[in-house]
Design an enzyme around this catalytic site. Sequence first.
Site, PDB file in Angstrom:
ATOM      1  N   HIS A  19       0.796  -1.046   0.020  1.00  0.00           N
ATOM      2  CA  HIS A  19       0.201   0.053   0.052  1.00  0.00           C
ATOM      3  C   HIS A  19       0.870   1.193   0.044  1.00  0.00           C
ATOM      4  O   HIS A  19       0.420   2.237  -0.618  1.00  0.00           O
ATOM      5  CB  HIS A  19      -0.753  -0.103   1.390  1.00  0.00           C
ATOM      6  CG  HIS A  19      -2.062  -1.053   1.147  1.00  0.00           C
ATOM      7  ND1 HIS A  19      -1.757  -2.363   1.374  1.00  0.00           N
ATOM      8  CD2 HIS A  19      -3.401  -0.872   1.092  1.00  0.00           C
ATOM      9  CE1 HIS A  19      -2.888  -2.802   1.185  1.00  0.00           C
ATOM     10  NE2 HIS A  19      -4.088  -1.949   0.968  1.00  0.00           N
ATOM     11  N   TRP A 362       0.047  -6.560  -7.773  1.00  0.00           N
ATOM     12  CA  TRP A 362      -0.298  -5.500  -8.772  1.00  0.00           C
ATOM     13  C   TRP A 362       1.073  -4.609  -9.041  1.00  0.00           C
ATOM     14  O   TRP A 362       1.260  -4.336 -10.185  1.00  0.00           O
ATOM     15  CB  TRP A 362      -1.642  -4.948  -8.671  1.00  0.00           C
ATOM     16  CG  TRP A 362      -1.812  -3.869  -9.949  1.00  0.00           C
ATOM     17  CD1 TRP A 362      -2.102  -2.551  -9.719  1.00  0.00           C
ATOM     18  CD2 TRP A 362      -2.280  -4.298 -11.179  1.00  0.00           C
ATOM     19  NE1 TRP A 362      -2.111  -1.985 -11.158  1.00  0.00           N
ATOM     20  CE2 TRP A 362      -2.329  -2.862 -11.825  1.00  0.00           C
ATOM     21  CE3 TRP A 362      -2.293  -5.488 -11.766  1.00  0.00           C
ATOM     22  CZ2 TRP A 362      -2.732  -3.275 -13.429  1.00  0.00           C
ATOM     23  CZ3 TRP A 362      -2.679  -5.549 -13.348  1.00  0.00           C
ATOM     24  CH2 TRP A 362      -2.764  -4.360 -13.838  1.00  0.00           C
ATOM     25  N   ASN A 363       1.510  -4.191  -8.048  1.00  0.00           N
ATOM     26  CA  ASN A 363       2.825  -3.624  -8.091  1.00  0.00           C
ATOM     27  C   ASN A 363       3.829  -4.216  -9.046  1.00  0.00           C
ATOM     28  O   ASN A 363       4.349  -3.685  -9.761  1.00  0.00           O
ATOM     29  CB  ASN A 363       3.247  -3.081  -6.661  1.00  0.00           C
ATOM     30  CG  ASN A 363       2.442  -2.272  -5.676  1.00  0.00           C
ATOM     31  OD1 ASN A 363       1.650  -1.661  -6.451  1.00  0.00           O
ATOM     32  ND2 ASN A 363       2.437  -2.561  -4.582  1.00  0.00           N
ATOM     33  N   GLY A 382      -5.804 -13.764  -3.395  1.00  0.00           N
ATOM     34  CA  GLY A 382      -6.333 -12.383  -3.828  1.00  0.00           C
ATOM     35  C   GLY A 382      -6.186 -11.946  -5.349  1.00  0.00           C
ATOM     36  O   GLY A 382      -6.831 -12.555  -6.091  1.00  0.00           O
TER      37      GLY A 382
END
EC number: 2.4.1.177
Length: 555
Positions: A19, A362-363, A382
Amino acid sequence: MGSESLVHVFLVSFIGQGHVNPLLRLGKRLAAKGLLVTFCTAECVGKEMRKSNGITDEPKPVGDGFIRFEFFKDRWAEDEPMRQDLDLYLPQLELVGKEVIPEMIKKNAEQGRPVSCLINNPFIPWVCDVAESLGLPSAMLWVQSAACLAAYYHYYHGLVPFPSESDMFCDVQIPSMPLLKYDEVPSFLYPTSPYPFLRRAILGQYGNLEKPFCILMDTFQELESEIIEYMARLCPIKAVGPLFKNPKAQNAVRGDFMEADDSIIGWLDTKPKSSVVYISFGSVVYLKQEQVDEIAHGLLSSGVSFIWVMKPPHPDSGFELLVLPEGFLEKAGDRGKVVQWSPQEKILEHPSTACFVTHCGWNSTMESLTSGMPVVAFPQWGDQVTDAKYLVDEFKVGVRMCRGEAEDRVIPRDEVEKCLLEATSGSKAAEMKQNALKWKAAAEAAFSEGGSSDRNLQAFVDEVRRISASLNSKSSAVGYVKSKINGVVEYVDSKLNGKAAPVEEANTRTNGIAKVEQPKAANGKVEIAELTPINGKVEIAELKPINGKVELVES
């Protein structure tokens, strides 16, 4: 131009590494566009960021703006293991955050840095409530793909069928998306998911999704065009990625919790072009010891050179420290390196790197696509399983080693070897590399000046500036001063007939500045007489409405 004169946005991040990184990258992009950015998260990770990245209290110049850092204590002991339990920690973070964030906003205003917008990432949707309570606009950074945004949106609103206890193997068809097999849906949505707390944490934002005036996404139009266009009709999204590519902030501060082993780049420099496999499963995925053993043996059998990132588990995570098979490093010799944390962006861009064995977070997905790097997809749970589907079947830059937690098996060494060889040699590897370079070019065009993501980010910055000007005009519309007492126009405390008494007059002034102190209220109202500027300036300390009203009257 000093940082205090810039429009100020305040970013609040959840404490996870996955995050912090994208929100900090957004912050650097916004700063490069000429904003003052404050990045804020809990002190429990703030101390790690300071230690690993040399963060100081001084604003750091980035492009045309500045970025600075503030951290707050979550009021738990430094070694409190309950931070690993989101069901316990998220309520604590909300309880403290709703109290301390307004205090931080107020302090910034008092120090000449009034905040014009708050931006949060998932897991802390209450930041939107804080902004609303302060009369400030808010935005949200979505840190997964547009496809996953759509999947969670359709699940939350019950728009299409998802796997359920009565139909465990239900495939999912969302408009403008390819069919997702049951094990390609974000796995937190499985009825049998062992991580229901993560489902609750993610879906918490959807209950607040109408509050942000903009949802920023770390993706780009050309990558997910159909689903972006579809979702833009349902919520105010803007694709502003890839965020990790920032030409104006190449050497700006990073958000890593561990110091990366940069010496690995020197080792890479000695290797032939496209000869090294890079293996990393992100900041939160921990494999079984048996799976680590199989990957190690598959690496040795394949004969490829490699960099393997093996991050030690958090002391409170409950995970055992993973070990390599006996004699593994000796057998690998100089063709293999094992590190605890790495400069991933530099490795993926290095010409010696051939492919990326990734958990498909995703990063990492955005970093691989933007670097033109083929992947071996090793998703666990996830959004990773959905990202893997897109990397392999839609973007066509990867081979699939596993299907995630729904598969529930250890991938044997012979399959590991087969995937590594397929991704590093032969016609399949060449095709994947060609496709990866195509996406790299598209990503670079998107974030370059005038590209789709650059235009979207500039539109967001322009809107924040417009809102800031509107907020400033409202705060300065309190009035103007005619009367001076020792150069300062003051409200008196006495009241006449239930109203604040009129202002006393005097003929002197100091520095040509009239100051208005906080008026007292009567009958739930604040009434202000007509004020005129002195040398064009009126300074107002603080006006607080009573019962939601501030009234202006002409004298």
